[in-house]
Design a protein around this motif. Structure first.
Motif, mmCIF file in Angstrom:
data_model
loop_
_atom_site.group_PDB
_atom_site.id
_atom_site.type_symbol
_atom_site.label_atom_id
_atom_site.label_comp_id
_atom_site.label_asym_id
_atom_site.label_seq_id
_atom_site.Cartn_x
_atom_site.Cartn_y
_atom_site.Cartn_z
ATOM 1 N N ILE A 146 12.352 10.210 0.495
ATOM 2 C CA ILE A 146 12.014 9.042 -0.318
ATOM 3 C C ILE A 146 11.050 8.194 0.494
ATOM 4 O O ILE A 146 11.317 7.875 1.656
ATOM 5 C CB ILE A 146 13.277 8.239 -0.678
ATOM 6 N N ILE A 147 9.925 7.847 -0.102
ATOM 7 C CA ILE A 147 8.894 7.060 0.571
ATOM 8 C C ILE A 147 8.892 5.652 -0.015
ATOM 9 O O ILE A 147 8.821 5.484 -1.237
ATOM 10 C CB ILE A 147 7.502 7.688 0.397
ATOM 11 N N ILE A 148 8.968 4.650 0.857
ATOM 12 C CA ILE A 148 8.934 3.253 0.427
ATOM 13 C C ILE A 148 7.699 2.602 1.027
ATOM 14 O O ILE A 148 7.489 2.653 2.238
ATOM 15 C CB ILE A 148 10.186 2.489 0.897
ATOM 16 N N MET A 149 6.877 1.971 0.178
ATOM 17 C CA MET A 149 5.667 1.322 0.698
ATOM 18 C C MET A 149 5.410 0.013 -0.023
ATOM 19 O O MET A 149 5.841 -0.199 -1.152
ATOM 20 C CB MET A 149 4.453 2.253 0.579
ATOM 21 N N GLY A 150 4.706 -0.880 0.668
ATOM 22 C CA GLY A 150 4.374 -2.179 0.105
ATOM 23 C C GLY A 150 4.499 -3.257 1.162
ATOM 24 O O GLY A 150 4.287 -3.021 2.348
ATOM 25 N N GLY A 151 4.865 -4.467 0.737
ATOM 26 C CA GLY A 151 5.006 -5.586 1.659
ATOM 27 C C GLY A 151 6.189 -5.408 2.590
ATOM 28 O O GLY A 151 7.235 -4.890 2.185
ATOM 29 N N ILE A 168 6.591 2.485 5.014
ATOM 30 C CA ILE A 168 5.305 2.071 5.568
ATOM 31 C C ILE A 168 4.869 0.765 4.918
ATOM 32 O O ILE A 168 4.573 0.729 3.728
ATOM 33 C CB ILE A 168 4.214 3.159 5.421
ATOM 34 N N PRO A 169 4.866 -0.346 5.668
ATOM 35 C CA PRO A 169 4.343 -1.601 5.128
ATOM 36 C C PRO A 169 2.821 -1.505 4.983
ATOM 37 O O PRO A 169 2.125 -1.150 5.941
ATOM 38 C CB PRO A 169 4.739 -2.644 6.182
ATOM 39 N N LEU A 170 2.321 -1.828 3.801
ATOM 40 C CA LEU A 170 0.882 -1.751 3.524
ATOM 41 C C LEU A 170 0.475 -2.897 2.614
ATOM 42 O O LEU A 170 1.257 -3.302 1.741
ATOM 43 C CB LEU A 170 0.516 -0.435 2.838
ATOM 44 N N VAL A 171 -0.731 -3.378 2.781
ATOM 45 C CA VAL A 171 -1.279 -4.379 1.875
ATOM 46 C C VAL A 171 -2.692 -3.960 1.484
ATOM 47 O O VAL A 171 -3.350 -3.218 2.214
ATOM 48 C CB VAL A 171 -1.312 -5.791 2.518
ATOM 49 N N VAL A 187 8.940 4.527 -3.834
ATOM 50 C CA VAL A 187 9.299 3.174 -4.248
ATOM 51 C C VAL A 187 8.174 2.236 -3.838
ATOM 52 O O VAL A 187 7.805 2.180 -2.661
ATOM 53 C CB VAL A 187 10.623 2.702 -3.608
ATOM 54 N N LEU A 188 7.654 1.498 -4.807
ATOM 55 C CA LEU A 188 6.607 0.517 -4.543
ATOM 56 C C LEU A 188 7.254 -0.856 -4.486
ATOM 57 O O LEU A 188 7.790 -1.348 -5.482
ATOM 58 C CB LEU A 188 5.532 0.585 -5.628
ATOM 59 N N ALA A 189 7.215 -1.459 -3.298
ATOM 60 C CA ALA A 189 7.916 -2.708 -3.045
ATOM 61 C C ALA A 189 6.903 -3.783 -2.679
ATOM 62 O O ALA A 189 6.340 -3.768 -1.585
ATOM 63 C CB ALA A 189 8.928 -2.520 -1.911
ATOM 64 N N GLY A 190 6.650 -4.676 -3.609
ATOM 65 C CA GLY A 190 5.690 -5.730 -3.356
ATOM 66 C C GLY A 190 5.801 -6.822 -4.391
ATOM 67 O O GLY A 190 6.712 -6.826 -5.226
ATOM 68 N N SER A 191 4.855 -7.762 -4.357
ATOM 69 C CA SER A 191 4.851 -8.877 -5.298
ATOM 70 C C SER A 191 3.755 -8.756 -6.344
ATOM 71 O O SER A 191 3.857 -9.343 -7.422
ATOM 72 C CB SER A 191 4.667 -10.204 -4.533
ATOM 73 N N LEU A 192 2.706 -8.006 -6.024
ATOM 74 C CA LEU A 192 1.586 -7.863 -6.949
ATOM 75 C C LEU A 192 0.880 -6.539 -6.690
ATOM 76 O O LEU A 192 0.347 -6.328 -5.607
ATOM 77 C CB LEU A 192 0.591 -9.022 -6.771
ATOM 78 N N MET A 193 0.909 -5.641 -7.669
ATOM 79 C CA MET A 193 0.207 -4.362 -7.556
ATOM 80 C C MET A 193 -0.337 -3.978 -8.926
ATOM 81 O O MET A 193 0.361 -4.089 -9.934
ATOM 82 C CB MET A 193 1.132 -3.246 -7.058
ATOM 83 N N GLY A 194 -1.569 -3.516 -8.929
ATOM 84 C CA GLY A 194 -2.186 -3.089 -10.182
ATOM 85 C C GLY A 194 -3.492 -2.374 -9.910
ATOM 86 O O GLY A 194 -3.750 -1.909 -8.805
ATOM 87 N N GLY A 195 -4.339 -2.296 -10.921
ATOM 88 C CA GLY A 195 -5.660 -1.710 -10.767
ATOM 89 C C GLY A 195 -5.617 -0.259 -10.330
ATOM 90 O O GLY A 195 -4.999 0.590 -10.973
ATOM 91 N N GLU A 196 -6.252 0.040 -9.199
ATOM 92 C CA GLU A 196 -6.337 1.409 -8.702
ATOM 93 C C GLU A 196 -4.959 1.947 -8.310
ATOM 94 O O GLU A 196 -4.713 3.153 -8.387
ATOM 95 C CB GLU A 196 -7.285 1.469 -7.506
ATOM 96 N N ILE A 197 -4.065 1.053 -7.897
ATOM 97 C CA ILE A 197 -2.706 1.492 -7.564
ATOM 98 C C ILE A 197 -2.010 2.029 -8.806
ATOM 99 O O ILE A 197 -1.328 3.051 -8.762
ATOM 100 C CB ILE A 197 -1.889 0.345 -6.945
#
Length: 220
Positions: free
Chosen positions: A89-94, A124-127, A149-159
């Motif tokens: 399981i891969i978790i990425m985002g803030g 992996i924390p990524l912004v 799992v995408l963990a963040g506050s704002l994601m859209g567009g190309e993501i």
């Protein structure tokens, strides 16, 4: 008798055509290569890891023939990565959100793993839109990756476009309930990050009775 899938690590002298020679021996033994990883590629050494399904249960002849190649220094049979680490399981985002999702995922994975299952969690924390989109697409190329799992506050567009692409390739995508268009593209949307980690593990587990496809709603 049909053989099982085994891991093979080969240490060889580096040079042109090393992989060709190794895979040629495996093919002559009827081996079906399911995974290849280059562990080292220096001027002096090439270390390669294979996961191979054999038509017979005894790999001794294959290991002997690999070891007989002039370029080979050492051959070792190992446990497969699936047996050791299992589903990923891969978790990425803030960073803060990633950490909270990981708490739920690791705690739930531990509950399953002590009963004989194998589920591992990578973070992996990524912004940034472009780095995240590239990372999402790369998950589909990772061995044994079953869920993102995408963990963040704002994601859209190309993501969002990347999410739709990896879902078409069979990857389960869970999103936190965040701003942006990613939640609309995900399989499952969970507001609480700890619960998102728990539900993701349950979704990929062979032992859990939780199935995303059977849910009557997809936002929690």
């Amino acid at each position: 008798m049909a053989g099982e899938t085994i891991g093979i690590e080969v240490q060889a002298t580096n040079g042109t055509g090393v992989l060709h020679q190794l895979t040629g021996v495996i093919a002559r033994h009827g081996g079906d290569i399911g995974s290849v990883a280059i562990l080292a590629n220096t001027p002096d050494e090439a270390r390669t890891y294979f996961e191979v399904s054999l038509p017979v249960s005894d790999p001794a002849a294959l290991l002997a023939d690999l070891g007989a190649l002039p370029i080979v220094k050492k051959v070792e049979q190992t446990a497969t990565m699936n047996r050791i680490f299992g589903k990923r399981i891969i978790i990425m985002g803030g960073g803060a959100q990633v950490g909270q999702v990981a708490i739920g995922a690791i705690s739930e994975a531990d509950r399953h793993n002590i009963r004989g299952e194998h589920i591992s969690v990578d973070t992996i924390p990524l912004v940034g839109e472009q780095p995240l989109a590239e990372a999402v697409r790369a998950v589909a190329r990772l061995p044994r990756a079953k869920a993102l799992v995408l963990a963040g506050s704002l994601m859209g567009g190309e993501i969002e476009r990347a999410v739709r692409e990896v879902r078409e390739q069979g990857l389960l995508v869970v999103s936190l309930n965040m701003a942006g268009s990613v939640p609309e593209a995900a399989d499952l949307v969970v507001t609480d990050p700890v619960q998102a980690g728990v539900m993701t593990v349950m979704a990929v587990s062979d032992r859990a009775k939780f199935t995303v496809d059977r849910l009557k709603r997809r936002v929690f």
